[in-house]
Motif scaffolding. Structure first.
Motif, short mmCIF file in Angstrom:
data_model
loop_
_atom_site.label_atom_id
_atom_site.label_comp_id
_atom_site.label_asym_id
_atom_site.label_seq_id
_atom_site.Cartn_x
_atom_site.Cartn_y
_atom_site.Cartn_z
N GLU A 192 -2.84 7.96 -2.12
CA GLU A 192 -3.67 7.02 -1.36
C GLU A 192 -4.96 6.64 -2.07
O GLU A 192 -5.52 5.59 -1.80
CB GLU A 192 -4.02 7.62 0.01
CG GLU A 192 -2.93 7.45 1.07
CD GLU A 192 -1.79 8.44 0.90
OE1 GLU A 192 -1.99 9.44 0.19
OE2 GLU A 192 -0.72 8.21 1.48
N SER A 213 0.85 -1.19 0.00
CA SER A 213 0.00 0.00 0.00
C SER A 213 0.88 1.24 0.00
O SER A 213 2.03 1.20 0.45
CB SER A 213 -0.90 0.01 1.23
OG SER A 213 -1.77 -1.11 1.22
N ARG A 267 -4.40 -0.62 -3.07
CA ARG A 267 -3.37 -1.60 -2.74
C ARG A 267 -2.90 -2.24 -4.04
O ARG A 267 -3.70 -2.51 -4.94
CB ARG A 267 -3.95 -2.66 -1.81
CG ARG A 267 -3.01 -3.80 -1.46
CD ARG A 267 -3.63 -4.71 -0.40
NE ARG A 267 -4.95 -5.21 -0.81
CZ ARG A 267 -5.12 -6.31 -1.56
NH1 ARG A 267 -4.09 -7.01 -2.00
NH2 ARG A 267 -6.35 -6.71 -1.86
#
Length: 457
Positions: free
Chosen positions: A18, A12, A79
């Motif tokens: 993000e 991640s 991810r």
């Protein structure tokens, strides 16, 4: 081919990217057919191969034919699932921190580039629009930091250099760091690593805790020149022209070390810009330097510039042999002049808006056999046009040497044909022969260099 150790992993992001939109994730999930996915896969594989001793993009890609990246959207962000990834990128099952940072920097830049193009917010039909595009790419990568005094030194030079030359770049980087200057390079090995390595030590001595080691690259180069692990800011520009413009827009001065065709391409690009009439009074320090053992190389490059672009181009740089301290002093003095000039003209410290870059240096050049053969190389051309065409010739040679597409074209159609006036072709031939004899075209230790070009006057 010797099998290379591989591993599967899930990773991640941390601090760089993000979240992605559903559309962006879908673009990347088009495994096997989507161009965005293929581009990210290539860049990701290069980053995971940091420290590789190969400079052949095709070889690296063929070593991991079953490598895959799968993107998963989850409640905490995204991810990446890596299948058959290079095992050297991990320690006890955990990805090395710098590798993870660069991996998500690549994802950030590729997704943003594609998003900007699809939303048609980019004006690629004008010089100003191209510069604005470069600005937005750098700003999105958080590279542009307002309020900081000018101190970014760009270091150019070869990835295939001698041990003596590499040690010299570290000494220069050390002297730059002692003066509080930051380093920007093409992010790979050789000259792209040495100054950063030297600066890390001197930054530690001066208790500089946030030294910047900025690496600027592009997809065609990164697979052949995997990022070195010192880079703490990585930006992937869409093509070589945007990358070169980014160097001169964010840098406050440039040091040119020994190198080969890629270095000559960069040097010609820079001199073509600095000799433009609009930039005549623009302060921008440029130093050509190397150790004593590189004296012949420096003189050859200096003579080539004189024979093709003339004394006007030679006056835009200072040549310093075997004196790291003097190089750093000259650069620090030049950057002070840049600071004064930008204050007086209300120009930004973080982006060189005032520098004029002609469209001929901004338009992407596709090094096909037809395009290489049609280049005009004659002293009758305006200086900036000759510099632009010489830059394109060297760009094609770089592609034929290390880029996947260029290597395939040479395999299919043979060497590029490059033609021009004798007054230009003769010094070009002499310089290229010197590059070959001094092993500046490829990393040492591989097979003998086979030229990807033929010259004729």
């Amino acid at each position: 081919m010797i099998p290379r150790p591989k591993t599967n992993a899930s990773v991640s992001p941390k601090g760089s990217l993000e979240t992605l939109s559903q559309r962006e994730v879908q673009q990347l999930r088009e495994t096997g057919s989507g161009s965005v996915y293929r581009l990210f896969r290539q860049c990701a594989l290069a980053i995971l191969n940091t420290g590789s001793h190969s400079d052949n993009a095709k070889t690296i890609l063929e070593a991991y034919p079953d490598f895959e990246v799968r993107i998963h959207q989850q409640d905490r962000g995204i991810r990446l699932e890596l299948l058959n990834a290079p095992a050297d990128a991990f320690v006890d099952g955990e990805m090395i921190a710098s590798t993870r940072e660069m991996l998500f920097s690549a994802l950030r830049d590729i997704v943003y580039t594609q998003s900007e193009l699809e939303n048609k917010r980019v004006d690629l039909d004008s010089s100003e629009g191209i510069t604005d595009y470069v600005f937005h790419l750098l700003r999105n990568a958080r590279t542009l930091r307002s309020g900081l005094e000018p101190k970014m030194v760009v270091c150019w030079g070869g990835h295939s250099i001698s041990t003596d030359e590499y040690k010299y770049t570290k000494k220069v980087g050390h002297e730059l760091g002692l003066r509080g200057l930051d380093i920007c390079t093409g992010c790979g090995p050789g000259v792209m690593k040495g100054p950063m390595k030297g600066a890390t030590i001197s930054h530690a001595k001066q208790r500089i805790h946030h030294g910047r080691y900025l690496g600027l690259t592009e997809p065609g180069i990164i697979a052949a020149e995997a990022p070195n692990p010192i880079v703490n800011e990585l930006v992937i520009l869409p093509d070589i022209e945007k990358r070169l413009e980014a160097f001169v827009r964010v840098g406050h001065g440039i040091i040119v070390f020994p190198g080969g065709a890629g270095t000559a391409e960069e040097f010609l690009y820079l001199l073509g810009i600095l000799t433009h009439p609009d930039n005549r009074d623009l302060p921008f320090p440029v130093v050509l330097t190397g150790p004593k053992s590189a004296g012949q190389y420096l003189q050859q490059l200096h003579a080539f510039i004189g024979a093709t672009l003339g004394e006007e181009a030679q006056r835009r740089y200072t040549m310093i042999l075997n004196d790291p301290s003097e190089v750093a002093r000259e650069m620090a003095k030049g950057i002070k002049a840049v600071t004064r000039f930008r204050r007086e003209h209300n120009d930004a410290f973080h982006f060189n808006w005032m520098m004029k870059i002609d469209e001929g240096f901004q338009r992407p050049f596709e090094p096909t056999h037809a395009n290489m053969a049609s280049l005009r190389l004659g002293r009758d051309l305006p200086l900036h046009e000759l510099a632009a065409n010489l830059r394109r010739a060297f760009s094609g040679i770089v592609a034929g040497n290390v880029k996947e597409n260029g290597i395939r074209l040479i395999e299919e159609h043979g060497p590029y044909e490059i033609a021009g006036d004798k007054a230009v072709m003769q010094p070009l031939d002499e310089l290229l022969r010197a590059f070959v004899s001094q092993h500046r075209m490829k990393l040492p230790g591989g097979s003998a260099y086979e030229p990807c070009y033929r010259l004729r006057a």
